[in-house]
Design a protein around this motif. Structure first.
Motif, short mmCIF file in Angstrom:
data_model
loop_
_atom_site.label_atom_id
_atom_site.label_comp_id
_atom_site.label_asym_id
_atom_site.label_seq_id
_atom_site.Cartn_x
_atom_site.Cartn_y
_atom_site.Cartn_z
N ARG A 22 0.85 -1.19 0.00
CA ARG A 22 0.00 0.00 0.00
C ARG A 22 0.89 1.24 0.00
NH1 ARG A 22 -1.46 -3.26 3.81
NH2 ARG A 22 -0.77 -1.89 5.48
N PRO A 23 1.32 1.70 -1.16
CA PRO A 23 2.16 2.90 -1.20
C PRO A 23 1.37 4.14 -0.84
CG PRO A 23 1.58 2.23 -3.41
CD PRO A 23 1.05 1.16 -2.50
N ARG A 24 2.05 5.09 -0.20
CA ARG A 24 1.41 6.39 0.10
C ARG A 24 1.14 7.11 -1.22
NH1 ARG A 24 -0.24 6.93 5.48
NH2 ARG A 24 0.99 5.40 6.59
N ARG A 25 0.00 7.71 -1.33
CA ARG A 25 -0.40 8.36 -2.58
C ARG A 25 -0.54 9.87 -2.41
NH1 ARG A 25 0.97 4.90 -6.39
NH2 ARG A 25 0.18 2.83 -5.98
N SER A 26 -0.35 10.55 -3.50
CA SER A 26 -0.58 11.99 -3.53
C SER A 26 -0.82 12.39 -4.97
CB SER A 26 0.64 12.75 -2.98
OG SER A 26 1.68 12.68 -3.91
N LYS A 27 -1.21 13.62 -5.17
CA LYS A 27 -1.38 14.13 -6.53
C LYS A 27 -0.02 14.60 -7.04
CE LYS A 27 -6.15 15.60 -5.73
NZ LYS A 27 -7.08 16.74 -5.71
N ALA A 28 0.88 13.65 -7.12
CA ALA A 28 2.27 13.96 -7.46
C ALA A 28 2.44 14.18 -8.95
CB ALA A 28 3.19 12.85 -7.01
N LYS A 29 3.29 15.10 -9.27
CA LYS A 29 3.61 15.36 -10.67
C LYS A 29 4.88 14.62 -11.03
CE LYS A 29 1.52 19.95 -10.43
NZ LYS A 29 1.76 21.38 -10.55
N VAL A 30 5.07 14.45 -12.33
CA VAL A 30 6.29 13.81 -12.81
C VAL A 30 7.47 14.71 -12.47
CG1 VAL A 30 7.51 13.02 -14.86
CG2 VAL A 30 5.03 12.71 -14.67
N ASP A 226 3.98 3.76 8.63
CA ASP A 226 2.64 4.18 9.08
C ASP A 226 2.53 5.70 9.17
OD1 ASP A 226 1.81 1.56 9.24
OD2 ASP A 226 2.25 1.36 11.38
N GLU A 227 3.63 6.34 9.53
CA GLU A 227 3.63 7.81 9.62
C GLU A 227 3.53 8.42 8.23
OE1 GLU A 227 6.80 11.30 10.99
OE2 GLU A 227 6.88 9.32 11.94
N GLY A 228 4.14 7.77 7.24
CA GLY A 228 4.13 8.28 5.87
C GLY A 228 5.49 8.82 5.48
N VAL A 229 6.12 8.22 4.47
CA VAL A 229 7.46 8.61 4.04
C VAL A 229 7.36 9.39 2.73
CG1 VAL A 229 9.72 7.77 3.31
CG2 VAL A 229 8.51 6.63 5.19
N MET A 230 7.80 10.63 2.77
CA MET A 230 7.80 11.46 1.56
C MET A 230 8.87 10.97 0.58
SD MET A 230 7.09 14.09 -0.40
CE MET A 230 6.11 15.25 0.57
N ARG A 422 6.80 2.18 2.32
CA ARG A 422 5.76 2.64 1.39
C ARG A 422 5.97 4.12 1.01
NH1 ARG A 422 3.14 0.32 5.58
NH2 ARG A 422 1.89 2.14 6.11
N PRO A 423 7.14 4.47 0.46
CA PRO A 423 7.46 5.88 0.21
C PRO A 423 6.70 6.45 -0.98
CG PRO A 423 9.16 4.48 -0.69
CD PRO A 423 8.22 3.56 0.04
N ARG A 424 6.51 7.74 -0.96
CA ARG A 424 5.90 8.43 -2.09
C ARG A 424 6.92 8.54 -3.23
NH1 ARG A 424 3.03 14.10 -0.97
NH2 ARG A 424 1.88 12.72 0.41
N TYR A 425 8.16 8.89 -2.91
CA TYR A 425 9.23 9.00 -3.89
C TYR A 425 10.43 8.18 -3.42
CZ TYR A 425 6.62 12.93 -5.82
OH TYR A 425 5.64 13.71 -6.37
N VAL A 426 11.21 7.70 -4.36
CA VAL A 426 12.46 7.01 -4.02
C VAL A 426 13.59 7.58 -4.87
CG1 VAL A 426 11.46 4.85 -3.21
CG2 VAL A 426 11.96 5.14 -5.64
N ILE A 427 14.78 7.63 -4.27
CA ILE A 427 16.00 8.01 -4.99
C ILE A 427 17.04 6.93 -4.72
CG2 ILE A 427 17.93 9.63 -5.12
CD1 ILE A 427 16.02 11.89 -4.52
N ASP A 450 7.27 4.81 -12.44
CA ASP A 450 8.62 5.20 -12.86
C ASP A 450 8.90 6.66 -12.58
OD1 ASP A 450 11.13 4.59 -14.42
OD2 ASP A 450 10.30 6.19 -15.66
N GLU A 451 7.88 7.51 -12.73
CA GLU A 451 8.10 8.95 -12.54
C GLU A 451 8.36 9.30 -11.07
OE1 GLU A 451 3.57 8.37 -12.81
OE2 GLU A 451 5.39 7.67 -13.87
N ARG A 452 8.11 8.35 -10.16
CA ARG A 452 8.38 8.64 -8.75
C ARG A 452 9.71 8.05 -8.28
NH1 ARG A 452 2.39 7.81 -6.14
NH2 ARG A 452 1.39 9.47 -7.33
N CYS A 453 10.43 7.41 -9.18
CA CYS A 453 11.79 6.97 -8.89
C CYS A 453 12.72 7.99 -9.55
CB CYS A 453 12.04 5.57 -9.43
SG CYS A 453 13.68 4.94 -9.02
N ILE A 454 13.29 8.87 -8.77
CA ILE A 454 14.03 10.02 -9.27
C ILE A 454 15.50 9.64 -9.46
CG2 ILE A 454 14.64 12.43 -8.88
CD1 ILE A 454 12.19 12.58 -7.01
#
Length: 594
Positions: A22-30, A226-230, A422-427, A450-454
Motif C-alpha cells: 500500500r504505497p502512500r499516494r498523492s497528486k504527485a507530478k512527474v 505508518d507515519e508516511g514517508v515522503m 511505502r514511500p511516495r518517492y524514491v532516490i 517510474d516517474e516517482r523513482c528520481i
C-alpha cells in the motif's frame, strides 16, 4: 498524509495492493527540470531540497545535502578511489563549494557508518567548514584517528549518538535506526522536515543472524511507514542481484572448514573495516588454538580502535607481534592482513612478491583472500593470486570457496524495505546509472510508478513539497582530486598530459643560441623518455636533430624570440616523429642563451 488511491491508478497497482503493498499516494507530478532554484518556498509552498554532492551515478564519494530555507544538514562525507584513468591520483573527494558558501547554514554532518566512502573526505571537509559531526561510537573512533593524522582533532566538534537518539538540527528532527552492514555500528537516518519524512537507508543488508546479534530495527521502519514517508533514499549497490544477500556467518563456516584441514600457517586477507569478518577469524583461531598476528597499517588501526571500543572481543594472550610469528609452530599461527584488493603497496601484495620486511610466504602456507575484487581491481587480485601459487601457497578465493559475502542488500531485501516504508518517492544512491535504472524497474514491480523513482545526477537539486517533487536546477559540484598533499591542484589538463606521457612518452630538445643574433652555438641535443630507447633509435634521433638544425638555420631574420623558436622546434619534431612512428610524444624545447 493522504492514503487514498488516485483515480487513475492502474490495474497493475491495484493488483499489487491486493497482495498487501500500500504505497502512500498523492497528486504527485512527474519529476521535471526547471530553472527555479528553491529557497524554502516554491510557488508559496514550503519546500525541502535534496542535493547529492556525490554517491549517485557512481559507487563512492557519498555526500548528500538536505536543505530547508536557511538550514542545511549533510549526510556522509566520503572518498572515491581513483580508477586507472586517474594517473597518480590518490583519492577523489566531493566538491563542497556549495557548502563553503553557506557554512553558516549547516547544522551538522551526520555519518551513517565508518567506511572510507562515507567518512574518508571528512578531514578535507573540516579544513574548510567547522561544523558539528554526529556518528556512532565506532564511526567516530575511526574518524578521530583520521582527524588526528590531519591535525584537526582539537577543533573537531564530534558528537556521539546511538540508534535511540534524536537530534534537533534547526527545523529538522533527526532520528536513527540500526542497520546491518559489513562494519558494526551502521545506521540509517530518518529526518522529519516541514514537508514530510525523509528516510536515508545508509548502506544496509538484512542479516537475520549477524555476528553481533544486532538485527536491523524493523519496528522503526514499520512506524515510519505508518507515519508516511515522503522520500526514501535507498542503497542500490546490489539491486542487480536476485534473492537475498547471505549472512556474514556463512563466511565463518568456510573459515572453520579451512582451519580444520590445515596444519600450515593461515594468512587471511580482508577489508580492514570488516570488523565482523575479523571477529570471525579470531573466533575460529581460538577454536583451533592458534595465535593471531595483524599486518598492515589500516588493519592494525581498525583492530586497535575496535578492541578499545568493545567491538572486537579478543582472548587475552591471543594477539602476537610479527616478530613472534617465526618462533611458533606453523599450526599455531594465523595472520590477518590487508591486500585483499591486490593494492601494489598492501601487505599481502608485498608478501606475494617477497618484498615484505617481516613476513615471507612459504611453500605450504594457506592464504585466504576473503573479499570480492572491486570493479577495476580484478587484474591486481588475479596477479596476486598467481604470485602466491608460484611461491607454493595454497590459495582459497571466491571462485573456489564461499570466502566473502556482500554488505549490501539484494533485490528481495530492497523490496522488503519498500514494503515497510511505502514511500511516495524514491532516490537510488550508491550505484552507477545502470543500478539506478534497475532500481526503477524493481520499484515499478512494487507499485511505485517510474516517474516517482528520481534518477538524479551529482549536483542536481530535487525539490519536494507536500504535493510533488521535481528537479529544479543544479548547484556547484563535481570531483576534487587529491594527489599527495595537493588538494584540487590536479585538473583535466594535468591528467591529459599524464595520459599523453604514459602513451607516447616525452622528447626534450636542448638548443644553445647566441643571444645577439640567434645563431646556433650548440645542439640540438635530444633526450627521450618513454618514446624510444636512444641506443636502438640512433638513426631516428640523428635525423630528427638534423631537421631541427636545418629548420632553425633557415629561419629568416635570425630571431631570438623564444616562443617562435620553441614552436618551430616543436612543430618540426612532431611532424617528423609522426611520419616515422605514427606517435606523438610530448616535445619540450629548452633554449639557452649565451
Amino acid at each position: 498524509m493522504n492514503n487514498s488511491q488516485e483515480p487513475n491508478q492502474t490495474n497493475k497497482e491495484q493488483s499489487l495492493q491486493k497482495k498487501g503493498y500500500r504505497p502512500r499516494r498523492s497528486k504527485a507530478k512527474v519529476p521535471q527540470r526547471n530553472r527555479n532554484i528553491g529557497n524554502g518556498y516554491s510557488n508559496g509552498k514550503p519546500t525541502v531540497s535534496f542535493i547529492p554532492l556525490g554517491g549517485v551515478g557512481e559507487v563512492g564519494k557519498n555526500m548528500s545535502v538536505i536543505e530547508y530555507g536557511d538550514d542545511i544538514i549533510v549526510i556522509d562525507a566520503g572518498v572515491k578511489f581513483p580508477g586507472e584513468e586517474l594517473l597518480g591520483i590518490d583519492l577523489v573527494i566531493p566538491d563542497i563549494s556549495y557548502l563553503v558558501q553557506r557554512v553558516d547554514k549547516i547544522r551538522g554532518i551526520f555519518l551513517t557508518h565508518g567506511h572510507e566512502d562515507h567518512i574518508g573526505a571528512l578531514p578535507f571537509v573540516l579544513k574548510q567548514i567547522q561544523v558539528p559531526v554526529y556518528g556512532t561510537k565506532l564511526t567516530l573512533g575511526l574518524v578521530k584517528n583520521k582527524l588526528t593524522e590531519h591535525g584537526l582533532i582539537r577543533e573537531a566538534q564530534l558528537h556521539e549518538i546511538t540508534a535511540d537518539d534524536v537530534v534537533n538540527a534547526g527545523p529538522f528532527q533527526v532520528e536513527f535506526f540500526r542497520v546491518n552492514h559489513s562494519i558494526p555500528d551502521g545506521i540509517g537516518i530518518a529526518i522529519r522536515t516541514p514537508v514530510g519524512l525523509i528516510v536515508h537507508s545508509g548502506d544496509f543488508k538484512l542479516d537475520q543472524t549477524p555476528v553481533d546479534d544486532k538485527v536491523l530495527e524493523f519496528n522503526k521502519l514499520a512506524r515510519y511507514g505508518d507515519e508516511g514517508v515522503m522520500l526514501f533514499i535507498c542503497d542500490s549497490t546490489n539491486v542487480e542481484r536476485q534473492g537475498y544477500t547471505p549472512s556474514e556467518r556463512t563466511v565463518g563456516d568456510t573459515f572453520r572448514a579451512v582451519f580444520a584441514k590445515t596444519d600450515s600457517r593461515i594468512i587471511i586477507a580482508t577489508f580492514a573495516s570488516n570488523v565482523h569478518r575479523i571477529q570471525q577469524v579470531i573466533n575460529t583461531a581460538a577454536e583451533f588454538n592458534r595465535k593471531v598476528a595483524v599486518v598492515g597499517r589500516s588493519m592494525v588501526t581498525v583492530v586497535d580502535v575496535s578492541q578499545q571500543l568493545g567491538y572486537l572481543s579478543i582472548p587475552k594472550g591471543m594477539l602476537i607481534e610479527l616478530e613472534e610469528v617465526d618462533k611458533l609452530p606453523d599450526h599455531q599461527v594465523t595472520i590477518i592482513t590487508t591486500g585483499s584488493q591486490g593494492e601494489p603497496m598492501a601487505a599481502l601484495t608485498r608478501m606475494a612478491t617477497n618484498n615484505h620486511r617481516q613476513i615471507a610466504i612459504r611453500q605450504g602456507d594457506t592464504v585466504v583472500i576473503s573479499a570480492t575484487p572491486i570493479p577495476g581491481n580484478e587484474k591486481l587480485v588475479s596477479r596476486t593470486i598467481d604470485n602466491l601459487f608460484r611461491i607454493g601457497a595454497d590459495v582459497v578465493y571466491k571462485e573456489v570457496a564461499n570466502v566473502h559475502v556482500s554488505g549490501h542488500a539484494a533485490q528481495q531485501e530492497i523490496k522488503l524495505m519498500l514494503n515497510f516504508l511505502r514511500p511516495r518517492y524514491v532516490i537510488p544512491f550508491h550505484g552507477e546509472y545502470r543500478h539506478q535504472a534497475t532500481f526503477a524497474k524493481l520499484a515499478q514491480t512494487m507499485g511505485i510508478p517510474d516517474e516517482r523513482c528520481i534518477r538524479c545526477n551529482i549536483g542536481e537539486r530535487v525539490e519536494l513539497n507536500m504535493e510533488n517533487a521535481m528537479i529544479t536546477g543544479t548547484v556547484d559540484s563535481g570531483s576534487i582530486m587529491v594527489d599527495g598533499i595537493g588538494v584540487g591542484d590536479v585538473g583535466n589538463i594535468v591528467l591529459r598530459d599524464r595520459h599523453h606521457l604514459a602513451h607516447d612518452g616525452v622528447v626534450i630538445a636542448v638548443v644553445t643560441i647566441n643571444k645577439e643574433d640567434g645563431t646556433i652555438l650548440a645542439g640540438p641535443d635530444l633526450v627521450s623518455r618513454g618514446f624510444v630507447f636512444v641506443r636502438e633509435a640512433g638513426d631516428l634521433l640523428g635525423e630528427a636533430k638534423s631537421r631541427v638544425r636545418d629548420a632553425l638555420n633557415q629561419k629568416t631574420g635570425k630571431t631570438t624570440e623564444w616562443s617562435i623558436l620553441k614552436n618551430l622546434i616543436r612543430d618540426t619534431l612532431n611532424e617528423y616523429f609522426y611520419q616515422k612512428t605514427k606517435r606523438r610524444p610530448i616535445v619540450l624545447p629548452i633554449i639557452m642563451e649565451i
